[in-house]
Design a protein around this motif. Structure first.
Motif, mmCIF file in Angstrom:
data_model
loop_
_atom_site.group_PDB
_atom_site.id
_atom_site.type_symbol
_atom_site.label_atom_id
_atom_site.label_comp_id
_atom_site.label_asym_id
_atom_site.label_seq_id
_atom_site.Cartn_x
_atom_site.Cartn_y
_atom_site.Cartn_z
ATOM 1 N N ILE A 150 44.975 23.426 74.705
ATOM 2 C CA ILE A 150 46.065 23.062 75.611
ATOM 3 C C ILE A 150 45.549 22.171 76.731
ATOM 4 O O ILE A 150 46.209 21.195 77.120
ATOM 5 C CB ILE A 150 46.760 24.322 76.164
ATOM 6 N N LEU A 151 44.353 22.477 77.274
ATOM 7 C CA LEU A 151 43.772 21.609 78.297
ATOM 8 C C LEU A 151 43.623 20.183 77.778
ATOM 9 O O LEU A 151 44.010 19.216 78.449
ATOM 10 C CB LEU A 151 42.410 22.147 78.743
ATOM 11 N N GLY A 152 43.043 20.027 76.583
ATOM 12 C CA GLY A 152 42.877 18.689 76.023
ATOM 13 C C GLY A 152 44.211 17.990 75.819
ATOM 14 O O GLY A 152 44.340 16.782 76.078
ATOM 15 N N THR A 153 45.211 18.746 75.372
ATOM 16 C CA THR A 153 46.546 18.172 75.157
ATOM 17 C C THR A 153 47.163 17.716 76.473
ATOM 18 O O THR A 153 47.742 16.625 76.563
ATOM 19 C CB THR A 153 47.459 19.211 74.478
ATOM 20 N N LEU A 154 47.042 18.525 77.506
ATOM 21 C CA LEU A 154 47.596 18.155 78.811
ATOM 22 C C LEU A 154 46.869 16.945 79.404
ATOM 23 O O LEU A 154 47.501 16.084 80.038
ATOM 24 C CB LEU A 154 47.522 19.340 79.770
ATOM 25 N N ALA A 155 45.564 16.877 79.205
ATOM 26 C CA ALA A 155 44.817 15.708 79.690
ATOM 27 C C ALA A 155 45.307 14.444 78.996
ATOM 28 O O ALA A 155 45.556 13.419 79.642
ATOM 29 C CB ALA A 155 43.324 15.918 79.453
ATOM 30 N N ARG A 156 45.437 14.517 77.679
ATOM 31 C CA ARG A 156 45.920 13.351 76.925
ATOM 32 C C ARG A 156 47.336 12.977 77.342
ATOM 33 O O ARG A 156 47.637 11.804 77.577
ATOM 34 C CB ARG A 156 45.878 13.645 75.430
ATOM 35 N N MET A 157 48.221 13.970 77.447
ATOM 36 C CA MET A 157 49.617 13.687 77.775
ATOM 37 C C MET A 157 49.770 13.147 79.192
ATOM 38 O O MET A 157 50.594 12.263 79.444
ATOM 39 C CB MET A 157 50.465 14.943 77.584
ATOM 40 N N SER A 158 48.988 13.650 80.135
ATOM 41 C CA SER A 158 49.073 13.130 81.505
ATOM 42 C C SER A 158 48.588 11.693 81.561
ATOM 43 O O SER A 158 49.115 10.872 82.330
ATOM 44 C CB SER A 158 48.269 14.011 82.468
ATOM 45 N N TRP A 175 56.940 13.941 80.250
ATOM 46 C CA TRP A 175 56.636 15.033 81.169
ATOM 47 C C TRP A 175 57.308 16.318 80.730
ATOM 48 O O TRP A 175 56.748 17.407 80.845
ATOM 49 C CB TRP A 175 57.091 14.706 82.594
ATOM 50 N N ARG A 176 58.499 16.214 80.185
ATOM 51 C CA ARG A 176 59.228 17.404 79.731
ATOM 52 C C ARG A 176 58.414 18.133 78.661
ATOM 53 O O ARG A 176 58.293 19.357 78.672
ATOM 54 C CB ARG A 176 60.580 16.984 79.192
ATOM 55 N N SER A 177 57.818 17.386 77.732
ATOM 56 C CA SER A 177 56.964 17.994 76.717
ATOM 57 C C SER A 177 55.674 18.515 77.349
ATOM 58 O O SER A 177 55.182 19.594 76.988
ATOM 59 C CB SER A 177 56.649 16.969 75.623
ATOM 60 N N PHE A 178 55.127 17.753 78.281
ATOM 61 C CA PHE A 178 53.942 18.185 79.028
ATOM 62 C C PHE A 178 54.202 19.539 79.689
ATOM 63 O O PHE A 178 53.369 20.453 79.638
ATOM 64 C CB PHE A 178 53.611 17.122 80.083
ATOM 65 N N TYR A 179 55.363 19.670 80.281
ATOM 66 C CA TYR A 179 55.733 20.906 80.975
ATOM 67 C C TYR A 179 55.803 22.078 79.999
ATOM 68 O O TYR A 179 55.335 23.182 80.301
ATOM 69 C CB TYR A 179 57.072 20.701 81.677
ATOM 70 N N ASP A 180 56.400 21.840 78.824
ATOM 71 C CA ASP A 180 56.460 22.892 77.795
ATOM 72 C C ASP A 180 55.065 23.438 77.506
ATOM 73 O O ASP A 180 54.844 24.652 77.469
ATOM 74 C CB ASP A 180 57.046 22.337 76.492
ATOM 75 N N HIS A 181 54.132 22.525 77.258
ATOM 76 C CA HIS A 181 52.759 22.935 76.924
ATOM 77 C C HIS A 181 52.103 23.681 78.093
ATOM 78 O O HIS A 181 51.418 24.692 77.888
ATOM 79 C CB HIS A 181 51.916 21.717 76.557
#
Length: 345
Positions: A123-131, A150-156
């Motif tokens: 999840i950390l890696g996913t949030l870094a990529r998405m941000s 951001w909406r998907s980022f928020y879900d994660h």
């Protein structure tokens, strides 16, 4: 409403006439014979349409991508130069998150880790990529797309914070196993529409494996396991929903922003249209990149604000105890420095 001429190809009717006349002269036939040929073989219209469309595409084919890159770079240059400090601190924060992820990844190279650790790290890696993706979208003025992301980022982030708050091996395992629901759904809809899409039948071995896995999970967790958010039901006091998980994770204060961002993910007239003071739609605004500072504030602040909350739990879990406060200080300071740039002036 009226219909519009030349919507795709400029001066289409004259181009068709010229192409037909060229075809006739190349064939060396009279106008009368050419007309008779049309009556006997209407496929010539399809040939003309294909030839003409290929010709129009070929006129732009060579330079189009270079022209697009130039325009995109100009827009990005204007935005980044105008709001350089905001983006500086935003991407410094994102880069610091990548550093954390990469250092853990490198330290764990070729080791097997428990699902309770694997999921937070993923999840950390996913949030870094998405941000990073959100920042890239903002850098070219795509603020609505950034809010959708951001909406998907928020879900994660919310799911990650809920999991880390409970910190239960059983819950992590259920969350991971629940992902099979989407595998099953993709198979079911593939089987239903395969013939319509002209796709081959799924391999028997793969199809059987999915069905066997589905039944095994139902037997392990109960027949209702694949209902929405049922992986979390034993850790909630109410019916499992994303809202319930959001509240349990202490994130319900962001619900209004979540609803707002959802407007840009789903068809919504008010979100699509831009209105002036007289409540009239300004069509130009739908396709123009956004340059005003105010439009960047919410996506940037929401992204890093949520990320800070996730990192607070993550670093508390994985930092050395005596380094946790200093590690978080870096992210908090970068967030504050970026937020300070939002002030007028």
């Amino acid at each position: 409403m009226e219909k519009f001429k030349d919507l795709v190809i400029t001066d289409l009717e004259n181009l068709v006439e010229e192409l037909l006349e060229k075809t006739r002269t190349d064939m060396g036939v009279s106008v009368k014979d050419f007309q008779e040929l049309f009556k006997k073989n209407n496929e010539i219209f399809d040939i003309v349409d294909s030839t003409l469309s290929e010709f129009i595409i070929s006129l732009q084919n060579t330079d189009y991508i270079d022209d697009w890159r130039t325009k995109s770079n100009i827009n990005q240059g204007v935005i980044m130069n105008e709001h350089k400090a905001m983006f500086l601190y935003y991407f410094m924060f994102v880069n610091a998150a990548f550093v954390v992820f990469n250092r853990i990844k490198d330290a764990l190279n070729k080791t097997t880790i428990d699902i309770s650790d694997l999921i937070p790290i993923c999840i950390l890696g996913t949030l870094a990529r998405m941000s990073d993706e959100i920042g890239t979208l903002l850098s070219v003025g795509a603020t609505k797309a950034a809010l959708s992301a951001w909406r998907s980022f928020y879900d994660h982030a919310v799911i990650g914070m809920f999991l880390m708050t409970k910190d239960s091996p059983d819950l992590y395992k259920k969350f991971a196993d629940y992902s099979h629901r989407d595998v099953k759904r993709k198979k079911d809809f593939f089987d239903k529409h395969r013939e319509e899409l002209k796709f081959p039948v799924m391999e028997d071995e793969r199809s059987a494996a999915i069905s066997e896995r589905t039944e095994a999970l139902k037997e392990q967790y109960g027949a209702d396991f694949f209902k929405d958010y049922n992986w979390a039901k034993d850790y909630l006091s109410v019916r499992p929903t994303f809202l319930a998980i959001e509240e349990e994770a202490g994130m319900s204060r962001y619900r209004s922003f979540y609803i707002w961002a959802s407007d840009y993910m789903h068809p919504n007239f008010n979100a699509m249209a831009n209105f002036n003071e007289d409540e009239k739609v300004i069509l130009d605004k739908i396709i123009e990149p956004v340059l005003e500072k105010e439009s960047f504030i919410d996506p940037m602040q929401l992204t890093l604000g949520i990320f800070t909350g996730f990192l607070n739990l993550f670093l508390h879990k994985y930092s050395l105890d005596h380094q946790y406060a200093t590690n978080m200080k870096v992210f908090n300071q970068l967030f504050k420095k970026m937020s300070a740039e939002f002030s007028p002036g």
